[in-house]
Scaffold this motif. Sequence first.
Motif, PDB file in Angstrom:
ATOM      1  N   UNK A 188       0.842  -1.197   0.000  1.00  0.00           N
ATOM      2  CA  UNK A 188       0.000   0.000   0.000  1.00  0.00           C
ATOM      3  C   UNK A 188       0.879   1.250   0.000  1.00  0.00           C
ATOM      4  N   UNK A 189       0.466   2.264  -0.755  1.00  0.00           N
ATOM      5  CA  UNK A 189       1.325   3.438  -0.914  1.00  0.00           C
ATOM      6  C   UNK A 189       1.200   4.440   0.235  1.00  0.00           C
ATOM      7  N   UNK A 190       0.166   4.331   1.069  1.00  0.00           N
ATOM      8  CA  UNK A 190      -0.006   5.275   2.168  1.00  0.00           C
ATOM      9  C   UNK A 190      -0.024   4.605   3.542  1.00  0.00           C
ATOM     10  N   UNK A 191      -0.537   3.394   3.614  1.00  0.00           N
ATOM     11  CA  UNK A 191      -0.643   2.712   4.897  1.00  0.00           C
ATOM     12  C   UNK A 191      -0.136   1.268   4.783  1.00  0.00           C
ATOM     13  N   UNK A 192       1.111   1.078   4.475  1.00  0.00           N
ATOM     14  CA  UNK A 192       1.627  -0.290   4.351  1.00  0.00           C
ATOM     15  C   UNK A 192       1.778  -0.963   5.705  1.00  0.00           C
ATOM     16  N   UNK A 193       1.755  -2.281   5.687  1.00  0.00           N
ATOM     17  CA  UNK A 193       1.984  -3.046   6.908  1.00  0.00           C
ATOM     18  C   UNK A 193       3.421  -2.857   7.392  1.00  0.00           C
ATOM     19  N   UNK A 194       3.590  -2.947   8.704  1.00  0.00           N
ATOM     20  CA  UNK A 194       4.929  -2.912   9.271  1.00  0.00           C
ATOM     21  C   UNK A 194       5.426  -1.505   9.542  1.00  0.00           C
ATOM     22  N   UNK A 195       6.715  -1.315   9.393  1.00  0.00           N
ATOM     23  CA  UNK A 195       7.385  -0.060   9.705  1.00  0.00           C
ATOM     24  C   UNK A 195       8.013   0.531   8.443  1.00  0.00           C
ATOM     25  N   UNK A 196       8.008   1.842   8.349  1.00  0.00           N
ATOM     26  CA  UNK A 196       8.507   2.546   7.165  1.00  0.00           C
ATOM     27  C   UNK A 196       9.699   3.417   7.550  1.00  0.00           C
ATOM     28  N   UNK A 197      10.937   2.936   7.344  1.00  0.00           N
ATOM     29  CA  UNK A 197      12.114   3.719   7.740  1.00  0.00           C
ATOM     30  C   UNK A 197      12.146   5.127   7.136  1.00  0.00           C
ATOM     31  N   UNK A 198      11.641   5.264   5.915  1.00  0.00           N
ATOM     32  CA  UNK A 198      11.611   6.588   5.304  1.00  0.00           C
ATOM     33  C   UNK A 198      10.807   7.589   6.100  1.00  0.00           C
ATOM     34  N   UNK A 199       9.781   7.101   6.803  1.00  0.00           N
ATOM     35  CA  UNK A 199       8.996   7.998   7.651  1.00  0.00           C
ATOM     36  C   UNK A 199       9.725   8.317   8.952  1.00  0.00           C
ATOM     37  N   UNK A 200      10.558   7.380   9.439  1.00  0.00           N
ATOM     38  CA  UNK A 200      11.410   7.741  10.580  1.00  0.00           C
ATOM     39  C   UNK A 200      12.213   8.993  10.211  1.00  0.00           C
ATOM     40  N   UNK A 201      12.791   8.949   9.020  1.00  0.00           N
ATOM     41  CA  UNK A 201      13.655  10.037   8.557  1.00  0.00           C
ATOM     42  C   UNK A 201      12.861  11.317   8.316  1.00  0.00           C
ATOM     43  N   UNK A 202      11.677  11.173   7.736  1.00  0.00           N
ATOM     44  CA  UNK A 202      10.869  12.366   7.446  1.00  0.00           C
ATOM     45  C   UNK A 202      10.426  13.047   8.740  1.00  0.00           C
ATOM     46  N   UNK A 203      10.043  12.256   9.738  1.00  0.00           N
ATOM     47  CA  UNK A 203       9.695  12.833  11.038  1.00  0.00           C
ATOM     48  C   UNK A 203      10.922  13.470  11.686  1.00  0.00           C
ATOM     49  N   UNK A 204      12.087  12.859  11.525  1.00  0.00           N
ATOM     50  CA  UNK A 204      13.304  13.454  12.073  1.00  0.00           C
ATOM     51  C   UNK A 204      13.532  14.846  11.499  1.00  0.00           C
ATOM     52  N   UNK A 205      13.326  14.987  10.195  1.00  0.00           N
ATOM     53  CA  UNK A 205      13.457  16.293   9.571  1.00  0.00           C
ATOM     54  C   UNK A 205      12.451  17.289  10.108  1.00  0.00           C
ATOM     55  N   UNK A 206      11.229  16.830  10.344  1.00  0.00           N
ATOM     56  CA  UNK A 206      10.206  17.721  10.886  1.00  0.00           C
ATOM     57  C   UNK A 206      10.555  18.178  12.302  1.00  0.00           C
ATOM     58  N   UNK A 207      11.159  17.302  13.102  1.00  0.00           N
ATOM     59  CA  UNK A 207      11.576  17.709  14.444  1.00  0.00           C
ATOM     60  C   UNK A 207      12.573  18.864  14.372  1.00  0.00           C
TER      61      UNK A 207
END
Length: 427
Positions: A252-271
């Motif tokens: 799924x392109x928006x809500x895939x199962x499991x964990x998304x490392x790219x979102x770890x990074x994107x949230x890090x940038x937002x912090x």
Amino acid sequence: MADINAGSESPNLLSTHWAELSIHKHWLVAEGQRLLEHYAKARVPLGFATLGNDGNMVDDTAKTIITARMVHCYALATLMGIPGSAALADHGLDALLDGPLRDHTYDGWFSDASSAHDHSSRKKAYVHAFIALAGASASIAGRPRGTELMQAAIAVIDQHFWLEDEDSMLPSFAADWSDPEDYRGANCNMHTTEACLALADATGEIRWLERALSLAKRFGHDIPATYHGRLPEHFDGQWNLLPDYNADMPFDDLRPWGLTPGHFIEWAGLLLKVESACQVRGRSAPDWLLSDAITLFDNAISRGWAADGKSGMVYTISWEDEISVPNRPYWVQAEMANTALMLARRTGQSRFEHYYRLAWDYIASVLIDREAGGWRHEVDADGHLSTVVYPTREDLYHDFQATITPLIPTAASLAGGLRTHVLNAQW
């Protein structure tokens, strides 16, 4: 294909940031202009549509998310003084305000121009976050209808999506605002955080920074602290973890199962952007903004970059940190470059500069499509075009932003940062 992880760079060379070099900046500007010119062909009468992997339009159906992202990007280009960009931003603004992308009966926005007659269509917080971002960026860029779109988006978000008692967004409703979804997720709130920072820059209202800080605390601090520095994304309406959510839909392109490392990074940038927003406004920035940004970035790299021994950041991993979807999406590599750069600047640590260079080397070697235009949105572990998660190339949002981020100091929003840069005559 050459292994871009091969070899090591001199510490002395890493002490000089690529982003400080005029030739690197010129390369980024040229790549950004190439992207702007390529995606201009996605313009259709009712907004902007989807381009395929051959660089041509898939069909002429205007999509709301694409149109909003195009407004945002061409507004940024307008601030940069790139001719022709203002007209494209204005076209998208008119489409979002006046055309069938907008629900002129119940208010809010549909997913595309054909959804007005589809009673099963849902109104999504993810889409509305980008509409707010588009309005804020266009307002900062001085486009005539930018503030109009921004205020319209704010009204819908305040009335329907924002949950004051939870400091987060409710993900979706039916078209008539009935049937709120019993789900809470990280993705729509991630882009809401981005939108809030842009709204803070556009309006000067502190409430948008307060919302961004609340979202950053939940998703960048509290949740990762509970899950060993990783960020689960799927919860029910009471914030109970849903570990099996979309187990049958790992691609799924928006809500895939499991964990998304790219979102770890994107949230890090937002912090880091929230930290910058606090500092600019003379308020104390919590210490965890930086420390958690580093933790999220490091966990993404250790679990996602070359996780199978081949270059690139994978899409998703399992709860046991094993690869779930090995394909490499374009946006993951772009966000890796952005956040590595911001961390390199913020900490002075050469290892972040190393990852910035790794990301751009991968993008230039594997993703940039010099024949069909744009970037390949998804490749497999060997760097070959794949269409499992992203069958088309929708817009230039992630790619273009990656070419801008190194050109200006870290700021709450790109539009706000560009405005300051231009006003200070620093180009």
